[in-house]
Scaffold this active site. Structure first.
Site, short mmCIF file in Angstrom:
data_model
loop_
_atom_site.label_atom_id
_atom_site.label_comp_id
_atom_site.label_asym_id
_atom_site.label_seq_id
_atom_site.Cartn_x
_atom_site.Cartn_y
_atom_site.Cartn_z
N ASP A 96 -16.90 8.25 -1.02
CA ASP A 96 -15.60 8.06 -0.36
C ASP A 96 -15.20 9.43 0.21
O ASP A 96 -15.85 10.44 -0.08
CB ASP A 96 -14.57 7.55 -1.39
CG ASP A 96 -13.21 7.21 -0.78
OD1 ASP A 96 -13.10 7.13 0.46
OD2 ASP A 96 -12.25 7.02 -1.56
N CYS A 124 -16.11 2.68 1.18
CA CYS A 124 -14.97 1.80 1.47
C CYS A 124 -14.52 1.94 2.92
O CYS A 124 -13.90 1.03 3.46
CB CYS A 124 -13.82 2.11 0.52
SG CYS A 124 -13.32 3.84 0.56
N ARG A 147 0.88 -1.19 0.00
CA ARG A 147 0.00 0.00 0.00
C ARG A 147 0.90 1.22 0.00
O ARG A 147 1.80 1.35 0.84
CB ARG A 147 -0.89 0.04 1.23
CG ARG A 147 -1.50 1.44 1.44
CD ARG A 147 -2.51 1.53 2.53
NE ARG A 147 -3.75 0.89 2.11
CZ ARG A 147 -4.92 1.13 2.68
NH1 ARG A 147 -5.02 1.98 3.66
NH2 ARG A 147 -6.01 0.50 2.25
N ARG A 201 -13.87 -7.55 2.83
CA ARG A 201 -12.46 -7.36 2.47
C ARG A 201 -11.67 -8.62 2.78
O ARG A 201 -10.81 -9.05 2.03
CB ARG A 201 -11.84 -6.18 3.25
CG ARG A 201 -12.45 -4.81 3.01
CD ARG A 201 -12.31 -4.35 1.59
NE ARG A 201 -10.93 -4.41 1.10
CZ ARG A 201 -9.95 -3.57 1.45
NH1 ARG A 201 -10.18 -2.55 2.26
NH2 ARG A 201 -8.73 -3.70 0.96
N GLN A 255 -10.25 -3.69 -2.75
CA GLN A 255 -11.52 -3.12 -2.28
C GLN A 255 -12.66 -3.50 -3.24
O GLN A 255 -13.79 -3.75 -2.82
CB GLN A 255 -11.37 -1.59 -2.20
CG GLN A 255 -12.63 -0.86 -1.78
CD GLN A 255 -12.95 -1.03 -0.30
OE1 GLN A 255 -12.08 -0.86 0.55
NE2 GLN A 255 -14.18 -1.38 0.02
N HIS A 258 -7.51 0.86 -6.16
CA HIS A 258 -7.68 0.08 -4.92
C HIS A 258 -8.40 -1.23 -5.27
O HIS A 258 -9.56 -1.44 -4.92
CB HIS A 258 -8.50 0.92 -3.92
CG HIS A 258 -8.45 0.43 -2.51
ND1 HIS A 258 -7.68 -0.65 -2.12
CD2 HIS A 258 -9.09 0.86 -1.39
CE1 HIS A 258 -7.85 -0.84 -0.81
NE2 HIS A 258 -8.70 0.05 -0.35
N1 CP Z 1 -11.10 0.60 2.87
C1 CP Z 1 -9.81 0.56 3.26
O1 CP Z 1 -8.89 0.32 2.47
O2 CP Z 1 -9.62 0.79 4.58
P1 CP Z 1 -8.21 0.96 5.32
O3 CP Z 1 -7.62 2.26 4.87
O4 CP Z 1 -8.55 0.94 6.79
O5 CP Z 1 -7.33 -0.20 4.94
N1 NVA Z 2 -9.62 7.36 -1.26
C1 NVA Z 2 -9.24 6.94 0.07
C2 NVA Z 2 -9.53 5.48 0.26
C3 NVA Z 2 -9.18 4.94 1.61
C4 NVA Z 2 -9.48 3.48 1.74
C5 NVA Z 2 -7.79 7.25 0.30
O1 NVA Z 2 -6.97 6.97 -0.58
O2 NVA Z 2 -7.46 7.81 1.35
#
Ligand code: CP
Ligand code: NVA
Length: 331
Positions: free
Chosen positions: A229, A270, A106, A315, A136, A133
């Site tokens: 989101d 998400c 990530r 997830r 997700q 992502h």
């Molecule tokens: N939805 C998601 O990716 O959550 P986190 O940032 O907690 O991993």
């Molecule tokens: N768009 C958000 C998603 C988090 C799961 C971010 O990148 O912060």
């Protein structure tokens, strides 16, 4: 269907049939988990989770899925490895690939996870980049299918920052799986033209449609799913809040918006979400801009239509399916 050894870097790399297979596998794993049926099929393997941004769901989903499959799991928290500072991405990939059977990443640019995938010689899974992502998406598709019994022809509406990682991925997921995707956002925040064109091409084959509008009431009419989101994503500077609030305030998912949707419509997010003042950032925004709720009202978030916690649980089942499909040995 054989996905052994494959990376999972973005949904664009996967066919509709392969996504279908992963969803069915996820259902199978969910069933096993619910019925307490042991599934430590990957015993003896080890994975590493490389995080350059924070996480609750993705990290925990990978960890628990890894343990359930019988694997050893190493978590590297943001800033705790040499990667990018003292060691190139290529070298990091080659080192971790010698020790581990799979790598989750990530972080920031999509090119980083693509480079890891190129050099690691073991499956690399994208746990969120600035652009996509994909893990997700499988959870989201599973949640939609659990509620409607199908994906084909579902009217899916995304409201908010429609060019962030989640929105980009949802547009790809919709076009791959035959959903009707509506992007509802100020034009300035629509996905890049190149990605739209790619999705339009895919949609021709799957029967999906893509619509782009700035009109909230038009977009939400007959929606089956309304998804939003956060307005500012991880990695973006605090200075963008003011502009983003101005742009996106009219796109908040609230009761008026939801009233337009189909009677059995569901709300998805998400997560994490700013729907109240129980977070530090929520408090800061309230002090600076006077907002008590942001992308979704607390009322919609807490309503029976809201499936956000099923989505979060999914997830884990879907990540398990991805890891199993890409790591399993020949039978
Ligand atoms: N939805 C998601 O990716 O959550 P986190 O940032 O907690 O991993
Ligand atoms: N768009 C958000 C998603 C988090 C799961 C971010 O990148 O912060």
């Amino acid at each position: 269907m054989n996905l052994q050894g494959r990376n999972f870097l973005k949904l664009l790399d996967y066919s509709s049939e392969e996504i279908r297979y992963l969803l069915d596998l996820s259902k199978d794993f969910k069933e096993k988990k619910k019925n307490n049926i042991k599934h430590n099929y990957l015993k003896g393997k080890n994975i590493v989770l490389l995080f350059e941004k924070t996480s609750t769901r993705t990290r925990c989903a990978f960890e628990v899925a890894g343990y359930d499959l019988g694997m050893g799991v190493t978590y590297l928290e943001p800033g705790s490895s040499q990667m990018g500072k003292k060691e190139s991405i290529e070298d990091t990939a080659r080192v971790l690939g010698r020790m581990y059977d799979g790598i989750e990443y990530r972080g920031f640019d999509q090119s980083i996870v693509e480079t890891l995938g190129k050099y690691a010689k073991v499956p690399v899974w994208n746990g969120l980049t600035d652009e996509f992502h994909p893990t997700q998406m499988l959870a989201d598709l599973l949640t939609i299918e659990e509620n409607f019994g199908r994906l084909q022809n579902i009217n899916f509406v995304f409201m908010g920052d429609a060019r962030n990682n989640v929105a980009n991925s949802l547009m790809v997921a919709s076009s791959k799986m035959g959903m009707n995707f509506t992007c509802c956002a100020p034009k300035k925040l629509w996905p890049k033209k190149e990605l739209i064109d790619t999705c339009l091409e895919i949609a021709k084959k799957t029967g999906s449609t893509l619509n782009f509008t700035e009109d909230v009431m038009e977009a939400s009419k007959n929606a089956d799913v309304i998804y939003t989101d956060v307005w500012v994503s991880m990695g973006e500077p605090d200075e963008v809040w003011q502009e983003r609030i101005n742009l996106l305030k009219p796109y908040q998912v609230n009761r008026q918006v939801f009233k337009q949707a189909n009677p059995n419509a569901i709300f998805m997010h998400c997560l994490p979400s700013f729907h109240d003042l129980k977070t530090k950032i929520g408090q800061d925004i309230y002090q600076k801009f006077g907002l008590t709720e942001m992308e979704v009202t607390n009322e919609v978030f807490e309503s029976n239509n809201s499936k956000v916690f099923d989505e979060a649980e999914n997830r884990m089942h879907t990540i398990k399916a991805i890891m199993y499909a890409t790591l399993k040995d020949n039978e």
